[in-house]
Design an enzyme around this catalytic site. Structure first.
Site, PDB file in Angstrom:
ATOM      1  N   ARG A  68      14.765   6.699  20.007  1.00 28.40           N
ATOM      2  CA  ARG A  68      13.434   6.976  19.825  1.00 28.40           C
ATOM      3  C   ARG A  68      12.484   7.103  20.897  1.00 28.40           C
ATOM      4  O   ARG A  68      11.582   7.773  21.044  1.00 28.40           O
ATOM      5  CB  ARG A  68      12.940   6.430  18.523  1.00 28.40           C
ATOM      6  CG  ARG A  68      11.706   6.812  17.948  1.00 28.40           C
ATOM      7  CD  ARG A  68      11.475   5.983  16.658  1.00 28.40           C
ATOM      8  NE  ARG A  68      10.041   6.378  16.232  1.00 28.40           N
ATOM      9  CZ  ARG A  68       9.067   5.494  15.693  1.00 28.40           C
ATOM     10  NH1 ARG A  68       9.333   4.030  15.716  1.00 28.40           N
ATOM     11  NH2 ARG A  68       8.073   5.865  15.335  1.00 28.40           N
ATOM     12  N   HIS A  72      10.062   9.928  22.462  1.00 29.74           N
ATOM     13  CA  HIS A  72       8.716  10.067  22.618  1.00 29.74           C
ATOM     14  C   HIS A  72       8.189  10.153  24.227  1.00 29.74           C
ATOM     15  O   HIS A  72       6.996  10.505  24.185  1.00 29.74           O
ATOM     16  CB  HIS A  72       8.103   8.568  21.804  1.00 29.74           C
ATOM     17  CG  HIS A  72       8.234   8.717  20.405  1.00 29.74           C
ATOM     18  ND1 HIS A  72       7.103   8.411  19.500  1.00 29.74           N
ATOM     19  CD2 HIS A  72       9.134   9.086  19.426  1.00 29.74           C
ATOM     20  CE1 HIS A  72       7.150   8.739  18.572  1.00 29.74           C
ATOM     21  NE2 HIS A  72       8.477   9.117  18.458  1.00 29.74           N
ATOM     22  N   GLY A  78       7.387  15.496  29.246  1.00 27.68           N
ATOM     23  CA  GLY A  78       8.594  15.402  30.299  1.00 27.68           C
ATOM     24  C   GLY A  78       9.273  13.899  30.269  1.00 27.68           C
ATOM     25  O   GLY A  78       8.314  13.009  29.980  1.00 27.68           O
ATOM     26  N   ASP A  80       9.341  11.084  32.100  1.00 26.48           N
ATOM     27  CA  ASP A  80       8.772  10.458  33.259  1.00 26.48           C
ATOM     28  C   ASP A  80       8.404   9.255  33.147  1.00 26.48           C
ATOM     29  O   ASP A  80       7.684   8.481  34.090  1.00 26.48           O
ATOM     30  CB  ASP A  80       7.660  11.157  33.732  1.00 26.48           C
ATOM     31  CG  ASP A  80       6.473  11.478  32.902  1.00 26.48           C
ATOM     32  OD1 ASP A  80       6.647  10.751  31.618  1.00 26.48           O
ATOM     33  OD2 ASP A  80       5.598  12.286  32.759  1.00 26.48           O
ATOM     34  N   ASN A 100       2.856   6.319  18.353  1.00 27.27           N
ATOM     35  CA  ASN A 100       3.801   5.183  19.141  1.00 27.27           C
ATOM     36  C   ASN A 100       3.434   3.948  18.885  1.00 27.27           C
ATOM     37  O   ASN A 100       4.153   3.096  19.086  1.00 27.27           O
ATOM     38  CB  ASN A 100       3.413   5.643  20.818  1.00 27.27           C
ATOM     39  CG  ASN A 100       4.081   7.010  21.295  1.00 27.27           C
ATOM     40  OD1 ASN A 100       4.694   7.308  20.586  1.00 27.27           O
ATOM     41  ND2 ASN A 100       3.314   7.450  22.262  1.00 27.27           N
ATOM     42  N   HIS A 200      18.463  10.867  13.538  1.00 28.31           N
ATOM     43  CA  HIS A 200      18.168   9.854  12.301  1.00 28.31           C
ATOM     44  C   HIS A 200      19.520   9.166  11.558  1.00 28.31           C
ATOM     45  O   HIS A 200      19.384   8.357  10.616  1.00 28.31           O
ATOM     46  CB  HIS A 200      17.445  10.647  11.281  1.00 28.31           C
ATOM     47  CG  HIS A 200      16.074  10.857  11.552  1.00 28.31           C
ATOM     48  ND1 HIS A 200      15.036  11.574  10.853  1.00 28.31           N
ATOM     49  CD2 HIS A 200      15.294  10.499  12.662  1.00 28.31           C
ATOM     50  CE1 HIS A 200      14.070  11.637  11.400  1.00 28.31           C
ATOM     51  NE2 HIS A 200      14.007  10.970  12.601  1.00 28.31           N
ATOM     52  N   THR A 249      25.817   5.046   6.383  1.00 26.66           N
ATOM     53  CA  THR A 249      26.544   4.144   7.792  1.00 26.66           C
ATOM     54  C   THR A 249      25.339   4.132   8.665  1.00 26.66           C
ATOM     55  O   THR A 249      25.334   4.984   9.707  1.00 26.66           O
ATOM     56  CB  THR A 249      27.539   5.207   8.281  1.00 26.66           C
ATOM     57  OG1 THR A 249      26.959   6.424   8.539  1.00 26.66           O
ATOM     58  CG2 THR A 249      28.906   5.243   7.369  1.00 26.66           C
ATOM     59  N   ASP A 254      27.222   9.360  13.535  1.00 28.87           N
ATOM     60  CA  ASP A 254      28.195  10.247  12.612  1.00 28.87           C
ATOM     61  C   ASP A 254      27.257  11.377  12.295  1.00 28.87           C
ATOM     62  O   ASP A 254      25.910  11.243  12.352  1.00 28.87           O
ATOM     63  CB  ASP A 254      29.224   9.429  11.805  1.00 28.87           C
ATOM     64  CG  ASP A 254      28.257   8.753  10.755  1.00 28.87           C
ATOM     65  OD1 ASP A 254      27.179   9.016  10.484  1.00 28.87           O
ATOM     66  OD2 ASP A 254      28.767   7.822  10.138  1.00 28.87           O
TER      67      ASP A 254
END
Length: 326
Positions: A68, A72, A78, A80, A100, A200, A249, A254
Site C-alpha cells: 500500500r 501511495h 511517480g 520517488d 495517508n 486487496h 485467506t 491469491d
C-alpha cells in the site's frame, strides 16, 4: 589558395549535435538495470532479503502495508520515495495528507531498517525509492504472489507536499468512473486497475472506511454485513478497529479476493463497484476463474507502476535518510 577540404559546420548543425550528445548522456545516466548495484553495492540483495524476512516474521502485516505504501508513493507523482519524507515546520509532506494518515508504521520501519543497513555497507549509494520497490516485490512473493523484475537506479525526490497528491489517489467511497479516471490519468488501463486492485487479497481496512455503507449497500452478503456490524460496533471509541480485506485467506496472496466479490464478500464500496460495473466485471470474473492470469497481469501492472514517473540522474538524489532530503 585552394578551398579547405574541411567545411565549417553550420551553427544550427552544431546545436543539433550538442543536443543529441546531451540527450544520449542523459539516457545513459538515467538507464535502469536489474544489476544496478552489482558493483557499487554487492551486498544489496543479501541485506534486503535479510531485513525483509526478519521484519515480516516479527510483523506479519508488513507485506500488505508495504504494498500500500508503494502504491501511495507511486500513483500520484511517480515512484520517488516522496511518501517517506517527514513534515517540517515549513512543509506539510505527503505522508501527512489526510488520505495517508492511515498508512501503518511497519513499512516505514522496514525502509528505515534496510536503509540503515545499506548505508553501513554502501554509504550514499542505494536510493530509498529502490529500497521500497524491491521490498514490495519481495514481500508479495513471500506471501505466495508472483515474482516480477524490478529495475533499479531510481533517485529520490527532493520535494514532498501534501497538496500535490490531492485527488490523485483512489478512495473506497469513489464511484467507478472516478477510479477509472484516476488510473487513466497515470496511464493505466481499466484492466490494469482491476489487476492492481487484487492487492486487496492481503491486508486490512479500518472500520471507518466502510462502516457507514454496511446498512445502505445491498451488495453485501447479509450474514457478512451482520458480522461486520458486530466487528466494528465500537469503532467510534476505538478507531484502530479493522477487518481483513479478504476474509478467506487474508495472509495469502491469491485470487480469492475476486472470488469473494460475486458472493457479496467484498469489504469496501469500491470492491463491490468492481463487480457491479460492466466496465470492470469481465476482468473480475477472468481473475476469479484464472489465478495464473491474475498473477501475470498483476506482475505486469506492478512492473509498470514501479517505473512510473521515476526520477533519474540529476532530477533526484540519494537520500542519506529516507525521511529527510539531504
Amino acid at each position: 589558395m585552394a578551398p579547405s577540404s574541411l567545411t565549417p559546420t553550420p551553427p544550427s548543425a552544431m546545436v543539433i549535435v550538442l543536443l543529441f550528445l546531451s540527450s544520449a548522456a542523459l539516457l545513459c545516466e538515467s538507464r535502469l538495470s536489474l544489476d544496478y548495484y552489482s558493483k557499487t553495492c554487492p551486498s544489496f540483495n543479501k541485506i534486503m532479503q535479510e531485513t525483509i524476512t526478519s521484519k515480516q516474521i516479527t510483523s506479519p502485516t508488513t507485506a500488505a502495508g508495504t504494498l500500500r505504501l508503494m502504491f501511495h508513493d507511486c500513483l500520484p507523482n511517480g515512484c520517488d520515495a516522496s511518501i517517506l519524507i517527514s513534515s517540517t515546520a515549513f512543509n506539510k509532506a505527503e505522508r501527512d495528507a489526510d488520505i495517508n494518515l492511515s498508512l501503518p508504521g511497519d513499512p516505514f520501519d522496514l525502509i528505515v531498517r534496510a536503509k540503515t543497513a545499506l548505508e553501513l555497507a554502501c554509504p550514499n549509494t542505494v536510493s530509498c525509492s529502490d529500497i521500497l520497490a524491491v521490498a514490495t516485490r519481495d514481500l508479495v512473493t513471500m506471501l505466495g504472489g508472483p515474482y516480477y523484475n524490478v529495475y533499479l537506479g531510481r533517485k529520490d525526490s527532493r520535494l514532498s507536499s501534501a497538496s500535490s497528491i490531492e485527488g490523485k489517489l483512489p478512495k473506497p467511497t469513489m464511484g467507478m468512473s472516478q477510479l477509472i479516471n484516476i488510473f487513466a490519468s497515470s496511464g493505466f488501463t481499466v484492466q490494469e486497475m482491476v489487476a492492481l486492485s487484487g492487492a486487496h487479497t492481503i491486508g486490512f481496512s479500518h472500520c471507518k472506511e466502510f462502516s457507514s455503507n454496511i446498512g445502505n449497500d445491498t451488495h453485501y452478503n447479509p450474514r457478512f454485513a451482520q458480522a461486520l456490524k458486530q466487528a466494528c460496533a465500537d469503532y467510534p471509541k476505538n478507531p484502530t478497529l479493522s477487518v481483513f480485506n479478504d476474509i478467506m485467506t487474508p495472509n495469502k496472496f491469491d485470487n480469492l479476493y475476486y472470488q469473494n466479490l460475486p458472493k457479496g464478500l467484498g469489504l469496501l464500496e469500491s470492491d463491490h463497484g468492481l463487480y457491479n460495473d460492466p466496465r470492470t466485471r469481465p476482468f473480475v470474473e477472468l481473475y476469479a476463474n484464472n489465478q495464473n492470469k491474475f498473477f501475470l497481469d498483476f506482475a505486469k501492472a506492478m512492473q509498470k507502476l514501479s517505473v512510473y514517473g521515476i526520477k533519474t540522474g540529476r532530477r533526484g538524489e540519494i537520500r542519506r535518510r529516507c525521511d529527510a532530503v539531504n
